[in-house]
Design a protein around this motif. Structure first.
Motif, short mmCIF file in Angstrom:
data_model
loop_
_atom_site.label_atom_id
_atom_site.label_comp_id
_atom_site.label_asym_id
_atom_site.label_seq_id
_atom_site.Cartn_x
_atom_site.Cartn_y
_atom_site.Cartn_z
N SER A 47 0.85 -1.40 0.02
CA SER A 47 0.04 -0.16 -0.14
C SER A 47 0.74 1.41 -0.08
N SER A 48 2.06 1.29 -0.07
CA SER A 48 3.09 2.41 -0.26
C SER A 48 2.84 3.16 -1.29
N ALA A 49 2.94 4.65 -1.20
CA ALA A 49 2.86 5.42 -2.33
C ALA A 49 3.48 5.22 -3.49
N THR A 50 3.09 5.18 -4.46
CA THR A 50 3.80 5.04 -5.99
C THR A 50 4.28 6.41 -6.46
N LYS A 51 5.40 6.59 -6.98
CA LYS A 51 6.11 7.66 -7.64
C LYS A 51 6.45 7.13 -9.06
N THR A 52 5.80 7.97 -10.14
CA THR A 52 5.57 7.34 -11.59
C THR A 52 6.79 8.23 -12.32
N ILE A 53 7.58 7.57 -13.00
CA ILE A 53 8.72 8.19 -13.93
C ILE A 53 8.57 7.90 -15.61
N LEU A 54 8.38 8.48 -16.50
CA LEU A 54 8.50 8.25 -17.75
C LEU A 54 9.62 8.71 -18.68
N LEU A 55 10.56 7.44 -19.06
CA LEU A 55 11.86 7.78 -19.64
C LEU A 55 11.55 7.64 -21.17
N ILE A 56 11.93 9.04 -21.65
CA ILE A 56 11.88 8.97 -23.18
C ILE A 56 13.15 9.31 -23.69
N GLY A 57 13.85 8.65 -24.93
CA GLY A 57 15.26 9.04 -25.23
C GLY A 57 15.60 8.54 -26.41
N GLU A 58 16.53 9.01 -27.06
CA GLU A 58 16.91 8.49 -28.26
C GLU A 58 17.54 7.08 -28.25
N THR A 59 17.83 6.38 -29.40
CA THR A 59 18.51 5.02 -29.49
C THR A 59 20.15 5.55 -28.87
N GLY A 60 20.76 4.86 -28.18
CA GLY A 60 21.91 4.97 -27.78
C GLY A 60 22.01 5.95 -26.60
N SER A 61 21.18 6.40 -25.95
CA SER A 61 21.25 7.69 -24.87
C SER A 61 21.56 6.69 -23.71
N GLY A 62 21.43 5.69 -23.72
CA GLY A 62 21.65 4.83 -22.30
C GLY A 62 20.53 4.78 -21.24
#
Length: 510
Positions: A47-62
């Motif tokens: 039931s812990s709170a959730t932090k949401t992250i969206l990762l967007i990047g080019e090919t080869g960005s790691g």
């Protein structure tokens, strides 16, 4: 960084360069193979709170290495530990993929559930998208953007807010900056203006932050904070450096510096006020309806053009036939005809409503989802073709499209057609009247859909964060340009091409 105990999750261990790689065992929480999105879980739900992250990047960005570095930080892994955590690359190394492999790529959310021993007592949902800006082109980029959009507005996933919209940028990239700008603009337009405050830039492979800052200035992105992550040490314990005491001392320092960067990022994230995705979802609905309106207006414009081109072809054919009769010659000719075919529905639209009597698509796209009762409980006449909505229309997974084709006409066929035409019409004026009626109907539909497009664009431009959105005029003229580019190569007759060009020019908003 202090932890009370070492955290551990179910994993499969492998050896790599003298350290143990603990490949985390994930469980499927949600999979949509049609739209290529999934959520995988790590650990036991709580039931812990959730932090949401969206990762967007080019090919080869790691992005994949960055994701693994985040996980190792959250698990409290220390440099001196003889293991590192890793997740299976659900997206794959884009640089090794063939073009045909791109269809298997998923937008994947990793839901990491809190367990005692972790650095922060939150759950984290990290959404990873396939790499962009590779050789596969704009079409694949658009597909990935739509996947991410679908992921965020899918109600079953219950993702109602976002804590970080993170653009991952390779600090050593020498790509043409317009390409980078196109990617950022594409994805910025998924979100409302209120996401500026949670937009972060995660720079990788970067020694010179000034170069990254210059790129960001050039592409005009609005962001809250820039972070620099040198992730090359994440799977290293200084192996191969034993003959160099200095390098052996540098390795743990690089690790400690990197972990402090992640500590800064996650501590900022944990106190960030999240942004509701309601505006983003409203924009998504408007975009879907805009996409449908564009399809309809293109169909009506093309129908108008096809009708006139077909008529002009037949008129010319009759004139040639009359000349042959007058000169007592055998007739041979060609004509351009409009042919109707059923085409599969692509994208997020589910079905169309086709009139059996008129052999045309009257409702497309239909937004009512997959339950037929919701979209066929209406009675009366169709606004488009005036036939019965219930008796004459069918709900189908295909729509009816028009195509122009050239065919040969023999003397025998032309003679029969000419005689039939003379019986049906007293003169050519009757033919022109029928033609004008069809053209006027198409013109009315074009005008109605133009207003719909304008309304949708105005709403979208009010919501999205792109500082330089297209105006309705620019958008409509781009539609006409696309029609011209699509139809012109299909026309072999120079007169038809000239007519197409003139018709589109007349429709263009000055």
């Amino acid at each position: 960084m202090n932890t009370i105990e070492k955290v551990d999750f179910a994993h499969v261990a492998t050896e790599m360069g003298g350290i143990t790689i603990k490949n985390l065992v994930t469980k499927d929480k949600f999979i949509d193979n049609d739209n290529k999105i999934k959520i995988l879980t790590i650990g036991r739900e709580n039931s812990s709170a959730t932090k949401t992250i969206l990762l967007i990047g080019e090919t080869g960005s790691g992005k994949t290495t960055l994701l693994n570095a985040m996980i190792n930080y959250l698990m409290g892994v220390q440099f001196e530990d003889n293991f590192r955590y890793s997740v299976k690359d659900e997206i794959g190394d884009d640089r090794q993929k063939k073009v045909t492999d791109s269809q298997t790529e998923f937008v994947t959310g990793y839901h990491i559930y809190y367990k005692p021993g972790m650095v922060h007592d939150y759950n984290y949902l990290i959404i990873d998208s396939p790499g962009l800006l590779d050789t596969r082109g704009k079409k694949i980029q658009d597909k990935i953007r739509k996947q991410a959009e679908f992921f965020l507005r899918k109600e079953e996933l219950n993702i109602t807010e976002l804590h970080s919209l993170a653009f991952v940028i390779n600090g050593t990239t020498n790509r043409y900056q317009q390409c980078v700008k196109d990617v950022i603009t594409d994805f910025e337009n998924l979100f409302g203006k209120d996401t500026d405050q949670i937009t972060n830039i995660l720079a990788t492979h970067c020694d010179n932050m000034q170069s990254v800052q210059q790129v960001l200035k050039d592409v005009e992105i609005k962001y809250s904070k820039l972070y620099n992550f040198q992730n090359d040490c994440i799977f290293s314990k200084g192996q191969g450096m034993l003959d160099s005491p200095w390098l052996a001392q540098v390795a743990p320092l690089k690790w400690e510096c990197l972990m402090k960067k992640y500590q800064e990022f996650f501590e900022d994230l944990n106190v960030t006020t999240p942004v509701s995705l309601l505006l983003s979802r409203e924009a998504a609905v408007e975009k879907k309806e805009l996409e449908g309106a564009v399809i309809q207006i293109k169909n009506n414009i093309e129908h108008k053009i096809n009708t006139v081109i077909e008529y002009e072809s037949q008129r010319k054919l009759y004139e040639e036939y009359k000349t042959c009769m007058k000169n007592n010659k055998t007739f041979e000719g060609t004509e351009t005809v409009s042919v109707k075919e059923k085409a599969s529905i692509e994208g997020t639209f589910t079905h169309a409503h086709n009139c059996k009597k008129c052999n045309r698509t009257c409702v497309f796209p239909c937004y009512t989802g997959g339950i037929i009762v919701l979209c066929l409980t209406f009675y009366g006449k169709c606004e488009v073709c005036q036939c019965s909505l219930w008796d004459d229309h069918e709900r189908e997974g295909k729509r009816i499209v028009e195509k122009l084709k050239t065919r040969s006409v023999t003397h025998k066929e032309m003679k029969k057609r000419y005689e039939d035409a003379m019986r049906r019409f007293n003169d050519t004026e009757a033919v022109k009247t029928e033609l004008k009626k069809q053209i006027d109907e198409a013109s009315v539909e074009v005008a109605k859909m133009t207003q719909k497009i304008t309304d949708h664009i105005n709403v979208i431009n009010r919501i999205i964060r792109n500082p330089k959105p297209k105006t309705p005029t620019e958008y409509f003229n781009d539609i006409l340009k696309g029609i011209e580019e699509t139809m012109t190569p299909k026309l072999t007759n120079s007169t038809d091409k000239a007519f197409l060009s003139q018709t589109l020019e007349d429709l263009r908003i000055k």
